[in-house]
Design an enzyme around this catalytic site. Structure first.
Site, PDB file in Angstrom:
ATOM      1  N   GLY A  11       0.796  -1.228   0.000  1.00 34.53           N
ATOM      2  CA  GLY A  11       0.000   0.000   0.000  1.00 34.53           C
ATOM      3  C   GLY A  11       0.826   1.274   0.000  1.00 34.53           C
ATOM      4  N   MET A  98      -3.573  -6.750  -7.198  1.00 29.63           N
ATOM      5  CA  MET A  98      -3.067  -7.897  -7.968  1.00 29.63           C
ATOM      6  C   MET A  98      -4.183  -8.871  -8.307  1.00 29.63           C
ATOM      7  SD  MET A  98      -0.109  -6.802  -8.058  1.00 29.63           S
ATOM      8  CE  MET A  98       0.983  -8.035  -8.680  1.00 29.63           C
ATOM      9  N   HIS A  99      -5.213  -8.369  -8.961  1.00 26.17           N
ATOM     10  CA  HIS A  99      -6.296  -9.258  -9.438  1.00 26.17           C
ATOM     11  C   HIS A  99      -6.796  -8.650 -10.738  1.00 26.17           C
ATOM     12  CE1 HIS A  99     -10.071 -11.602  -9.455  1.00 26.17           C
ATOM     13  NE2 HIS A  99     -10.640 -10.479  -9.822  1.00 26.17           N
ATOM     14  N   ASN A 122      -5.359   2.403 -13.250  1.00 22.99           N
ATOM     15  CA  ASN A 122      -4.443   1.406 -12.704  1.00 22.99           C
ATOM     16  C   ASN A 122      -2.991   1.852 -12.843  1.00 22.99           C
ATOM     17  OD1 ASN A 122      -3.654  -1.342 -11.782  1.00 22.99           O
ATOM     18  ND2 ASN A 122      -2.849  -1.542 -13.863  1.00 22.99           N
ATOM     19  N   HIS A 124       0.866   0.789 -13.192  1.00 19.50           N
ATOM     20  CA  HIS A 124       1.616  -0.370 -13.673  1.00 19.50           C
ATOM     21  C   HIS A 124       3.086   0.008 -13.808  1.00 19.50           C
ATOM     22  CE1 HIS A 124       2.294  -4.193 -15.565  1.00 19.50           C
ATOM     23  NE2 HIS A 124       2.807  -3.617 -16.630  1.00 19.50           N
ATOM     24  N   GLU A 193       6.516   5.820  -9.075  1.00 15.11           N
ATOM     25  CA  GLU A 193       5.103   5.401  -8.987  1.00 15.11           C
ATOM     26  C   GLU A 193       4.323   6.277  -8.019  1.00 15.11           C
ATOM     27  OE1 GLU A 193       5.782   1.063  -8.157  1.00 15.11           O
ATOM     28  OE2 GLU A 193       4.239   0.939  -9.689  1.00 15.11           O
TER      29      GLU A 193
HETATM   30  C1  GRF Z   1       3.866  -1.545  -7.152  1.00 12.19           C
HETATM   31  O1  GRF Z   1       5.035  -1.689  -7.948  1.00 12.19           O
HETATM   32  C2  GRF Z   1       2.652  -1.617  -8.032  1.00 12.19           C
HETATM   33  O2  GRF Z   1       2.816  -1.027  -9.304  1.00 12.19           O
HETATM   34  C3  GRF Z   1       2.486  -3.089  -8.174  1.00 12.19           C
HETATM   35  O3  GRF Z   1       2.604  -3.521  -6.830  1.00 12.19           O
HETATM   36  C4  GRF Z   1       3.703  -2.782  -6.257  1.00 12.19           C
HETATM   37  C5  GRF Z   1       3.409  -2.545  -4.810  1.00 12.19           C
HETATM   38  O4  GRF Z   1       2.613  -1.430  -4.670  1.00 12.19           O
HETATM   39  N1  GRF Z   1       1.256  -3.455  -8.793  1.00 12.19           N
HETATM   40  P1  GRF Z   1       2.097  -0.957  -3.203  1.00 12.19           P
HETATM   41  O5  GRF Z   1       3.319  -0.697  -2.331  1.00 12.19           O
HETATM   42  O6  GRF Z   1       1.264  -2.100  -2.627  1.00 12.19           O
HETATM   43  O7  GRF Z   1       1.311   0.280  -3.457  1.00 12.19           O
END
Ligand code: GRF
Length: 207
Positions: A11, A98-99, A122, A124, A193
């Site tokens: 998160g 992640m789904h 989203n 990525h 990100e």
């Molecule tokens: C990030 O690199 C995101 O792009 C990927 O999961 C990673 C963890 O993100 N999908 P977060 O720390 O849970 O926000």
């Protein structure tokens, strides 16, 4: 403006949104729901310790299918969509979610029924069309190690049916650095990100 954020992991991108948009005194918008498909997702803790506190929800696919034997993945997506709709968001942000949603989720975010449409965006960790799907960071590092690429990046895109193929909203390139460790590279990429997830959210909401 009301934002729903879906998370599966640490998160950290949610935290960037909490810090930059949700927390007073700058509160041009509020995060009204954080939903996760993993009970252990630290993103849920970040939400419940935010101020003002953010309501959380949890629904994982396997337990859902297990407790509703005749249900399908589509039913799960539809249930998640209903949980999100109940929060009446103006924007849905998939931040480390992640789904892969099927059409049912997207249809329910778009459908009228007198309720407002909620665009879904989203995050990525790759450039458009470069490493669609999971493990994008590892695959980019692999290609860099093999001398096949010199740069990667991160993007926020609109969510459509094709995985990671929606219209890019914010794209930021990240150059690899000779001699840099994978951990240092990942730290730099995650930092990008955190910036673009906030930038894209502000752009879509007109903040
Ligand atoms: C990030 O690199 C995101 O792009 C990927 O999961 C990673 C963890 O993100 N999908 P977060 O720390 O849970 O926000």
């Amino acid at each position: 403006k009301r934002i729903a954020v879906l998370v599966s992991g640490s998160g950290s991108n949610l935290q960037a949104l909490i810090d930059s948009i949700h927390t007073p005194p700058t509160t041009p918008a509020q995060i009204v729901l954080v939903l996760s498909n993993r009970r252990a997702a630290h993103g849920l803790t970040r939400a419940s310790t935010a101020s003002p506190q953010i309501p959380t929800a949890y629904l994982a696919l396997k337990p859902f299918l297990h407790s509703n034997p005749s249900s399908t993945r589509d039913d799960y997506d539809a249930r998640v969509a209903e949980m999100v709709r109940e929060a009446d968001p103006d924007l849905v942000v998939l931040a480390g979610w992640m789904h892969v949603f099927g059409e049912r989720f997207l249809e329910r975010m778009e459908d009228g029924e007198g309720r407002k449409k909620a665009p879904v965006i989203n995050l990525h960790p790759a450039l458009p069309g470069q490493f669609d799907g999971a493990n994008a960071i590892d695959r980019a590092w692999e290609d860099w190690s093999n001398g096949e690429i010199t740069e990667t990046g991160a993007m926020v895109h609109k969510v459509i049916k094709q995985v990671d193929r929606g219209e890019p909203l914010v794209v930021r390139k990240v150059q690899f650095k000779e001699g840099e460790s994978k951990q240092e590279f990942e730290k730099r990429l995650h930092g990008v990100e955190w910036e673009i997830i906030v930038e894209a959210t502000r752009n879509v909401l007109g903040l």
